[in-house]
Design an enzyme around this catalytic site. Structure first.
Site, PDB file in Angstrom:
ATOM      1  N   HIS A 403       9.159 -21.423   0.671  1.00 46.88           N
ATOM      2  CA  HIS A 403       7.883 -22.191   0.857  1.00 46.88           C
ATOM      3  C   HIS A 403       7.641 -22.120   2.285  1.00 46.88           C
ATOM      4  CE1 HIS A 403       9.340 -24.782  -2.960  1.00 46.88           C
ATOM      5  NE2 HIS A 403       8.308 -23.732  -3.378  1.00 46.88           N
ATOM      6  N   GLU A 404       6.946 -21.573   2.606  1.00 51.47           N
ATOM      7  CA  GLU A 404       6.140 -21.637   4.122  1.00 51.47           C
ATOM      8  C   GLU A 404       5.343 -22.751   4.076  1.00 51.47           C
ATOM      9  OE1 GLU A 404       5.972 -22.162   7.363  1.00 51.47           O
ATOM     10  OE2 GLU A 404       7.092 -20.497   7.257  1.00 51.47           O
ATOM     11  N   HIS A 478      14.168 -23.333   8.034  1.00 47.65           N
ATOM     12  CA  HIS A 478      13.866 -22.577   9.267  1.00 47.65           C
ATOM     13  C   HIS A 478      12.921 -23.566   9.793  1.00 47.65           C
ATOM     14  CE1 HIS A 478      15.341 -18.209   9.107  1.00 47.65           C
ATOM     15  NE2 HIS A 478      16.090 -18.761   8.290  1.00 47.65           N
ATOM     16  N   GLU A 479      12.716 -23.348  11.368  1.00 43.79           N
ATOM     17  CA  GLU A 479      12.050 -24.092  12.075  1.00 43.79           C
ATOM     18  C   GLU A 479      12.332 -25.415  11.809  1.00 43.79           C
ATOM     19  OE1 GLU A 479      10.526 -20.415  11.440  1.00 43.79           O
ATOM     20  OE2 GLU A 479      10.103 -21.867   9.988  1.00 43.79           O
ATOM     21  N   GLU A 503      15.305 -11.978  13.895  1.00 40.79           N
ATOM     22  CA  GLU A 503      13.789 -11.790  13.830  1.00 40.79           C
ATOM     23  C   GLU A 503      13.177 -11.220  15.118  1.00 40.79           C
ATOM     24  OE1 GLU A 503      11.486 -16.060  13.622  1.00 40.79           O
ATOM     25  OE2 GLU A 503      13.193 -15.391  11.954  1.00 40.79           O
TER      26      GLU A 503
END
Length: 701
Positions: A403-404, A478-479, A503
């Protein structure tokens, strides 16, 4: 006269009995914290190690929106407690964690206002922690913190390892400098466009006091508060807590009773002691879940690295408004997913991460921004999620959901229950949730509405993990907000990014060889790092716009060693399957390496230079070892006394091969097999930017 003297002595003695105790030492009496009030009634503290001052007199207190809680305090009482227990981890770097400390609780009252504030300190053999507590009281109910006055006034201008703070991102280059130069944007490159802030650094902040003393300043149990950065006050070596604000300037919105996060100072003889410390997790509440049988650790692969390296794209038709070219097609197709599932099934890998499977990517703005463009449930035209999950189940492989959110909390948070039920229905175990872009991006006015590291998002990250647990889902974040040990309370929070990860090697000047030997002693002290390791092809596709070489700055053996040194219970073998298929004998280590540990022992460590750690696979007598170096080749001698005494092991050694060098020849891997016992020594030969990985398999019973 004698009677008067006796009565005076007696009265002084009785008076002293009522004076609250204001200092407390660790069980081994090596660490100590002391509190005192000055003549204005402001509280200060000091920290000592082996009677040497490491934190000089440092201020405490708050500025509230309607009241100053800086001065005018008096001690009311103090209480001393101790605890010496242990607890079992669901997963982790060790199975059993010892929780042994002495605790001092000071109750203070502000004259005039009558406001009560408690300060609680715990002193462990591996460090010191303190926090503020606002008890339930009529004098203070709802309140807003506008400044936390906590200081860390270091006793010398020691060498510090730090990176620039901002309010939304931890993905930074690390620097080392005297404390007095932390955040100096003249001496050190600062990305102003990314809101890196002058004279401020993130935590954990790790400091080399001398050759025999290393400390790290961080926080623990950050669950309903703003994240803490450290401000260089430019007053010698004095640092001060700096909290990430709400957009209107409030720092923390609170209601009594409430506790702040712990302010932590880990203390060790060397950097390895910090890695072995359990202090951060010990300061978090016990596991909230009665049943944890559904939580598991494993290695995963994914449709991910091919996107970062511009071989395929996240978007279906256009990326950031630019139509995809034939040489960079959409990556998350049903066909490509099945190819990855086949590879995973063949190699005993349980999960395949698939990014870019859902609609919305075509509408994303540059810098990964957008608002209301995803629903996180509608597949692209060339991806059939039900078919992919059915095919995977047939092969014994799951899809790892992605899920972005693009930090679109307004739309994502209300849909979490629906989305997580969907994942459970599809047989998905783990959801990777990303938070790129500005929080709740205002497309019309081109600005964000909150910060990633402020209280608004701290609350959201917690709610996201709690909601996932309702559906027995694991989270990779992430983030994120930084780890502060909450994996003890929520062990379905498997890993977080929150660092300049692999990355960056795909589309920037990359991470230096030194970067890998800084992270374990800095960011990773808070919790596991989803660094995405295991790149077998270091030379990457170049970009027309790049005036530098795009590549991984390390050897293949260093990438193997990262499975041990860059701890995560769910590590990603991040490279493309074809590169693993080309080197099956090297990929064997990736297949064999464990992901859950009974014990972890640091064998040698020097922050920024080298790191060697041995880990025992949970439930077996087998061990694994990882060793890495910076840009300098070196030989490290180690004792194998961590192995079971009286037992023989087969050591399968994956070493940098002949002429290996991160810059000129990163590929050579030499595989050596030999029998060893706990009485043996090994010389770990590391190439420049290199590493070594070893599997120790016990022979017989």
């Amino acid at each position: 006269m004698k009677l008067i003297t006796f009565l005076l002595f007696l009265s002084v003695g009785l008076l002293n009995c009522t004076v609250p105790k204001t200092e407390i030492s660790s069980p081994d009496e090596k660490n100590k914290i002391n509190f005192e009030l000055n003549e204005k009634g402001q509280l200060f503290y000091e920290v000592f190690h082996e009677n040497n001052e490491i934190i000089k007199r440092s201020a405490l207190g708050f500025e509230l929106k309607t009241k100053s809680l800086k001065e005018g305090f008096e001690f009311i009482s103090s209480e001393i407690n101790s605890e010496n227990t242990s607890w079992k981890t669901v997963w982790g770097e060790r199975e059993t964690v010892v929780n042994h400390y002495n605790q001092l609780t000071l109750q203070l009252k502000q004259k005039g206002s009558g406001i009560l504030v408690n300060v609680q300190a715990r002193v462990f053999n591996d460090g010191v922690a303190f926090r503020y507590a606002f008890p339930e009281q009529s004098e203070l109910k709802d309140f807003i913190i506008m400044d936390e006055l906590t200081e860390f006034n270091l006793a010398g201008d020691y060498k510090a390892w730090w990176n620039f703070a901002d309010y939304d991102n931890y993905e930074k280059v690390y620097y080392n400098s005297p404390i007095s130069q932390i955040g100096d944007s003249i001496k050190f490159a600062r990305r102003i466009g990314k809101e890196e802030r002058a004279n401020m650094c993130n935590t954990p902040l790790t400091i080399e006091v001398n050759d025999n003393l290393v400390i790290s300043i961080h926080e623990a149990d950050l669950t309903d508060y703003a994240g803490m950065d450290l401000l260089n006050t430019l007053e010698g070596t004095k640092l001060k807590a700096h909290l990430t604000p709400w957009l209107n300037g409030d720092l923390v919105r609170a209601t009594a009773p409430m506790n702040t996060p712990w302010r932590t100072i880990q203390i060790g003889k060397n950097a390895g002691d910090l890695v072995e410390s359990g202090l951060i997790m010990n300061l978090n509440p016990p596991c909230e879940f009665e049943n944890t049988d559904w939580i598991e650790t494993y290695t995963y692969i994914g449709i991910w690295w091919e996107m970062h390296t511009a071989r395929t794209a996240w978007a279906e038709k256009k990326q950031f408004g630019i139509a995809l070219s034939p040489d960079r097609p959409h990556g998350a197709t049903t066909e490509n997913a099945k190819y990855h599932i086949d590879f995973a099934a063949k190699n005993g890998i349980k999960d395949v991460l698939i990014e870019g499977w859902d609609k919305g990517w075509d509408n994303m703005e540059p810098d990964w921004k957008g608002y209301g463009i995803f629903d996180w449930s509608t597949s692209t035209d060339d991806f059939d999620i039900e078919e992919v999950c059915r095919y995977g189940a047939e092969k014994g492989v799951r899809m790892m959901m992605y899920h972005e959110t693009i930090s679109d909390i307004d739309h994502y948070e209300p849909r979490m229950d629906t989305l997580y039920q969907m994942c459970k229905d599809l047989g998905i175990k783990t959801v990777k949730v990303g938070y790129t872009g500005g929080v709740n991006w205002d497309t019309k006015n081109q600005k964000y509405r909150e910060h990633h590291h402020g209280q608004y998002m701290v609350r959201h990250y917690k709610k996201m993990v709690q909601t996932a647990a309702k559906y027995q889902l694991q989270i990779i974040n992430h983030e994120p907000i930084k780890y502060t040990g909450e994996q003890r309370t929520y062990p379905n929070l498997m890993s977080r990014e929150g660092a300049r990860g692999q990355e960056y090697n795909a589309w920037s000047e990359g991470n230096s060889p030194e970067h890998g030997v800084v992270l374990p002693f800095a960011r990773n002290l808070g919790g596991p790092n989803d660094y995405t390791v295991g790149i077998f092809e270091p030379m990457l596709p170049q970009r027309d716009w790049a005036n530098f070489e795009i590549r991984v700055r390390g050897t293949v053996c260093q990438q193997l060693a990262f499975f041990l040194t860059m701890y995560s219970p769910v590590p990603m073998a991040a490279d493309l399957p074809k590169f693993y298929e080309a080197r099956p004998e090297v990929f064997q280590f990736v297949k064999d390496v464990a992901t859950n540990w009974s014990e972890s022992k640091v064998l040698n460590a020097k922050i920024g230079d080298y790191f060697t750690i041995a880990r025992q696979e949970r439930g077996t007598d087998n061990w694994f070892l990882g060793s890495i170096t910076d840009e300098n080749a070196r030989i490290l001698s180690i004792d194998l006394d961590f192995l079971a005494k009286g037992k023989q092991y087969e050591a399968i050694i994956y070493a940098d091969g002949k002429d290996a060098d991160w810059k000129t020849n990163p590929y050579p891997v030499e595989i050596i097999k030999k029998k060893v016992t706990s009485k043996d020594k090994l010389d770990i030969v590391l190439a420049a930017g290199g590493g070594q990985a070893i599997q120790f398999k016990k022979i017989g019973k």
